[in-house]
Design a protein around this motif. Sequence first.
Motif, PDB file in Angstrom:
ATOM      1  N   THR D 144       0.901  -1.312  -0.085  1.00  0.00           N
ATOM      2  CA  THR D 144      -0.114  -0.091  -0.057  1.00  0.00           C
ATOM      3  C   THR D 144       0.941   1.064   0.129  1.00  0.00           C
ATOM      4  OG1 THR D 144      -1.801  -1.099   1.216  1.00  0.00           O
ATOM      5  CG2 THR D 144      -1.640   1.424   1.405  1.00  0.00           C
ATOM      6  N   HIS D 147       0.100   8.614  -1.143  1.00  0.00           N
ATOM      7  CA  HIS D 147       0.962   9.641  -1.711  1.00  0.00           C
ATOM      8  C   HIS D 147       0.978  10.875  -1.073  1.00  0.00           C
ATOM      9  CE1 HIS D 147       2.576  12.082  -4.936  1.00  0.00           C
ATOM     10  NE2 HIS D 147       2.436  11.102  -5.861  1.00  0.00           N
ATOM     11  N   ARG D 159      -4.746   9.942   0.296  1.00  0.00           N
ATOM     12  CA  ARG D 159      -5.183   9.159  -1.006  1.00  0.00           C
ATOM     13  C   ARG D 159      -4.429   7.988  -0.897  1.00  0.00           C
ATOM     14  NH1 ARG D 159      -4.568  12.583  -4.502  1.00  0.00           N
ATOM     15  NH2 ARG D 159      -2.988  11.698  -5.539  1.00  0.00           N
ATOM     16  N   ASN D 160      -4.639   6.584  -0.861  1.00  0.00           N
ATOM     17  CA  ASN D 160      -3.780   5.509  -0.706  1.00  0.00           C
ATOM     18  C   ASN D 160      -4.147   4.718  -1.893  1.00  0.00           C
ATOM     19  OD1 ASN D 160      -5.958   4.995   1.264  1.00  0.00           O
ATOM     20  ND2 ASN D 160      -5.714   3.067  -0.018  1.00  0.00           N
ATOM     21  N   GLN D 161      -3.182   3.915  -2.471  1.00  0.00           N
ATOM     22  CA  GLN D 161      -3.508   3.131  -3.621  1.00  0.00           C
ATOM     23  C   GLN D 161      -2.598   1.888  -3.459  1.00  0.00           C
ATOM     24  OE1 GLN D 161      -3.247   6.578  -5.233  1.00  0.00           O
ATOM     25  NE2 GLN D 161      -1.342   6.426  -6.068  1.00  0.00           N
ATOM     26  N   ARG D 162      -2.875   0.891  -4.148  1.00  0.00           N
ATOM     27  CA  ARG D 162      -2.312  -0.388  -4.365  1.00  0.00           C
ATOM     28  C   ARG D 162      -1.090  -0.362  -5.151  1.00  0.00           C
ATOM     29  NH1 ARG D 162      -3.621  -5.912  -3.912  1.00  0.00           N
ATOM     30  NH2 ARG D 162      -5.147  -5.178  -2.249  1.00  0.00           N
ATOM     31  N   LEU D 192       0.713  -5.419   3.089  1.00  0.00           N
ATOM     32  CA  LEU D 192      -0.383  -6.032   2.938  1.00  0.00           C
ATOM     33  C   LEU D 192      -0.511  -7.143   3.958  1.00  0.00           C
ATOM     34  CD1 LEU D 192      -1.399  -6.304  -0.881  1.00  0.00           C
ATOM     35  CD2 LEU D 192      -1.566  -4.495   0.680  1.00  0.00           C
ATOM     36  N   VAL D 240       4.859  -0.140  -9.950  1.00  0.00           N
ATOM     37  CA  VAL D 240       3.435  -0.030 -10.883  1.00  0.00           C
ATOM     38  C   VAL D 240       2.482   0.469  -9.633  1.00  0.00           C
ATOM     39  CG1 VAL D 240       1.878  -0.902 -12.380  1.00  0.00           C
ATOM     40  CG2 VAL D 240       4.219  -1.499 -12.608  1.00  0.00           C
ATOM     41  N   LEU D 242      -1.585   1.494  -9.096  1.00  0.00           N
ATOM     42  CA  LEU D 242      -2.689   1.282  -9.599  1.00  0.00           C
ATOM     43  C   LEU D 242      -3.478   2.383  -9.242  1.00  0.00           C
ATOM     44  CD1 LEU D 242      -4.882  -0.202 -11.144  1.00  0.00           C
ATOM     45  CD2 LEU D 242      -5.872  -1.231  -8.905  1.00  0.00           C
ATOM     46  N   GLU D 243      -3.646   3.483 -10.141  1.00  0.00           N
ATOM     47  CA  GLU D 243      -4.060   4.931  -9.475  1.00  0.00           C
ATOM     48  C   GLU D 243      -5.387   4.774  -8.917  1.00  0.00           C
ATOM     49  OE1 GLU D 243      -1.806   7.796  -9.306  1.00  0.00           O
ATOM     50  OE2 GLU D 243      -0.751   6.010  -9.407  1.00  0.00           O
ATOM     51  N   SER D 244      -5.735   5.590  -7.960  1.00  0.00           N
ATOM     52  CA  SER D 244      -7.012   5.333  -7.483  1.00  0.00           C
ATOM     53  C   SER D 244      -8.046   6.289  -8.130  1.00  0.00           C
ATOM     54  CB  SER D 244      -7.009   5.507  -5.838  1.00  0.00           C
ATOM     55  OG  SER D 244      -6.268   6.731  -5.466  1.00  0.00           O
ATOM     56  N   MET D 245      -7.616   7.188  -8.882  1.00  0.00           N
ATOM     57  CA  MET D 245      -8.537   8.244  -9.337  1.00  0.00           C
ATOM     58  C   MET D 245      -8.403   8.071 -11.002  1.00  0.00           C
ATOM     59  SD  MET D 245      -7.927  11.349  -6.657  1.00  0.00           S
ATOM     60  CE  MET D 245      -6.505  11.828  -7.718  1.00  0.00           C
ATOM     61  N   GLU D 249      -2.141   2.764 -15.000  1.00  0.00           N
ATOM     62  CA  GLU D 249      -1.199   2.538 -14.255  1.00  0.00           C
ATOM     63  C   GLU D 249      -0.079   3.524 -14.391  1.00  0.00           C
ATOM     64  OE1 GLU D 249      -0.470  -1.340 -14.856  1.00  0.00           O
ATOM     65  OE2 GLU D 249      -2.567  -2.112 -14.124  1.00  0.00           O
ATOM     66  N   ASN D 250       0.520   4.175 -13.232  1.00  0.00           N
ATOM     67  CA  ASN D 250       1.819   4.791 -13.305  1.00  0.00           C
ATOM     68  C   ASN D 250       2.844   3.833 -13.127  1.00  0.00           C
ATOM     69  OD1 ASN D 250       0.369   7.155 -13.660  1.00  0.00           O
ATOM     70  ND2 ASN D 250       0.929   8.216 -12.074  1.00  0.00           N
TER      71      ASN D 250
END
Lengths: 261, 261, 261, 261
Positions: D144, D147, D159-162, D192, D240, D242-245, D249-250
């Motif tokens: 996790t 940003h 804002r968190n993302q995988r 995780l 990589v 997985l952008e939450s918005m 993918e970045n």
Amino acid sequence: MSGAPSAGAAPRLSRVGVKNITYPVAVLDRTEGRQHTVANVDMSVDLARPMLATEEADLVDILNRHSGEMTAENVPAILADMLSAFDAGRARIEFSFPYFVAKKAPVSGLSGLLEYECRILGEAEPGESGARVNVGVEVRVPVTILHPASVDPERHGSRNQRCVVTVALRFGRIIWIEDVINLVEECASSELYSLLKRPDERHVTLRAYENPRSHEEIALEVARRLAEDENIRWFTVESVSLESMHNHENYARLEWRREGA
Amino acid sequence: MSGAPSAGAAPRLSRVGVKNITYPVAVLDRTEGRQHTVANVDMSVDLARPMLATEEADLVDILNRHSGEMTAENVPAILADMLSAFDAGRARIEFSFPYFVAKKAPVSGLSGLLEYECRILGEAEPGESGARVNVGVEVRVPVTILHPASVDPERHGSRNQRCVVTVALRFGRIIWIEDVINLVEECASSELYSLLKRPDERHVTLRAYENPRSHEEIALEVARRLAEDENIRWFTVESVSLESMHNHENYARLEWRREGA
Amino acid sequence: MSGAPSAGAAPRLSRVGVKNITYPVAVLDRTEGRQHTVANVDMSVDLARPMLATEEADLVDILNRHSGEMTAENVPAILADMLSAFDAGRARIEFSFPYFVAKKAPVSGLSGLLEYECRILGEAEPGESGARVNVGVEVRVPVTILHPASVDPERHGSRNQRCVVTVALRFGRIIWIEDVINLVEECASSELYSLLKRPDERHVTLRAYENPRSHEEIALEVARRLAEDENIRWFTVESVSLESMHNHENYARLEWRREGA
Amino acid sequence: MSGAPSAGAAPRLSRVGVKNITYPVAVLDRTEGRQHTVANVDMSVDLARPMLATEEADLVDILNRHSGEMTAENVPAILADMLSAFDAGRARIEFSFPYFVAKKAPVSGLSGLLEYECRILGEAEPGESGARVNVGVEVRVPVTILHPASVDPERHGSRNQRCVVTVALRFGRIIWIEDVINLVEECASSELYSLLKRPDERHVTLRAYENPRSHEEIALEVARRLAEDENIRWFTVESVSLESMHNHENYARLEWRREGA
């Protein structure tokens, strides 16, 4: 409406067809009139015997002729062609495709395309006064959720995750894919975008924070709104949440049918 | 046995659960007693409310405790644990895994492992005199077919292709995955192998040439044999043929239910 | 031309970018002028620092502006836009898409579309007299092969299988995807079709029988023909054969570079 | 160390082999000694000629004999068997598998298995004083991230993302997969878990909030720690997100080589 199994009697074939045909198609687009995309197609008929090579060719040829307008509205015409080419008890087509919608970023107004996976299914049975046809539409809408239980009272962070809501529905009048997408996105903590600058990102983070929702709450809210629309006769809603702290997915599912439908 | 949709009334959640858990499990192996493999697992219960975080953990914990013996025979025990952890209307588990069978080449006798994808599904509803449980098994068997219409009268070649036969069934007494595999392989033009030397290859080519079968004929033959076995109560057979001359797949499907089952 | 690793010194970022963007694009079509399809796109630049949100948006915006003509010919213009938006040491784009070619059945003359997966890769480095650009094209061509060792002297059958030949190449003048497809199909035992009636099938079976080829022989023959074309500077050929009697795949690979290229 | 292309001269085959073999294997486990899992295996040798059927069988047979211990430590022995079965210029094996690690939840102490995808690659060339062997290990670690730019000064959300961090490395002494996993997880905003109760979730949300990191920062931090370990000779790190918005993918990538390695 699904093929009755041969009960007790000697087994016999029911469905025969072709699968996994990748084909360029045009679909309806509310803004642009028509949208070019690429579909994966399955076509089958209920026959009690193997399909002849010439009949396989007929199926693909029907696809060929209709590929310029593969829409929910046009599915009855495709199925009618299938029923008249075969002396079949039922014809069935299913095609899935990426559908693109132009979206504007909330602050900067930047515009970009967002992709939604769609699937259209149609079944027809020959009847005395014309074929009885059933058409269904399925749309997958990826959104952002922010779990209510994650909003810390002392504001030390919160927890958002990606969630995919899949809506399958049957209806009276044809409905727009865009309307299904909008309905789902309004129920989420936030929708997704193609292009975002920093002020857009801040706007979206704040919006999600003010709209905490679990994936089950979104599934329920989508269902309530669909049930209010008299045009909708049946639906399922499935929400799958990619958990930000586990490596499995949580999901919820519900099915609903309008009384008398 | 599937969740009745909420008809007309206000929509409510039915199934909630966890999906896509990859887990090491042991399954039954007729020859070796036990076989280690890796499963993809879905577990859900019918609740009319969201699942609590602690309940998700309970589901994964039940999987944890049973992973040493994930077999069709053990599914009722897993479902009973799920029903007693939740006050649920129904519990459901589905897991799929590669299953390995040692096979000997027909001439050289060389032995190697062949992989078959399997899936086990179980559903339980609480009842007055214990839970009512339904268990199903699905096995995918890849085989070789040689199309009868392709056998040239002047013997200028013939045409074989890869075909995948998927059998799903429900039964009285638990049945061996190996028995389902054997039954399907006996109906094909030829089975597949892991290791073959040149004389094996010649043997297999000849055997297929002497057993021409369309994929629909194999599906039907598999169905006839399953219907003869009084232990089998219900099944579907699907055959998908990777056509050697097209880039789509042909398929056939049939469903059968024993009278009174 | 690939990013030199930071050797010995403190590690620093090299490539940053965006991945897995699904986007509708138009590509060149020799017959129709332009073909609509859907691409999966990766874009990156060599920066020694994280990418800003606004820069991500810039990348997607460049894609947006060029999506109406995503062709090998247009790749240098896309890369030039990327280099001018970033002060980067290198810009890189890679996009893959299904490409459709209309083919006629050999006897009946029936026409249908066949799908080929294509990939275009471009890299550019800024130079004193304009950017140095490298463009590569990759095409996957599924064909039928009939193994020579399988042709029985007494004509008791033969053995064909599906084989996928992937050609990646770099060139002087832009080449047509259709030409690469034709070259590969001419080297196979037989090409695939979209629509075939029974007489077409017989024709194709016979043609394959008269052109036995192993997948390695096809890879070599494709390579020999490519090496004869002075416009081709570098290539790899990979053949993967879906064995009809095993459940694994056999493969062969070769790489070639024109002297002085 | 990769096959030199045939430059200018007539093209000839280089690599021939078998692909996509699914096989049950045992791998080393630091805690348990041995872990059972299922691998996907590719094996090839550099030959200038097609492979014989009997040689394919030999390759699969070598896999068969070593499947009880498929570890980075054992790869040189497998490659030696491949080199001695073929008079080849190079032997190559690559296998990927899910690897399971037991983890405890941070507050409740609940224990569950977490899956990490791993890949081991080995290449050997015959030399005068024994084969020269290169072994590499690749581990994918999902984590996790939260940003830094998303942490609102007024604490209205974050804002968190995988994010998936993939580390590939070459080394002197064999290293434990568990050590690579630990190193990556320490660099993330949070790791995780398999099982979490509500207090665990709160703990993890807070930890991530206190450790804001972009995916590029994690990639760099992983790289810095790897470079400090004298046993590591070369690595790549890819992150990589997985952008939450967004629905793309970045990613970021870096490569590093120890001076003199």
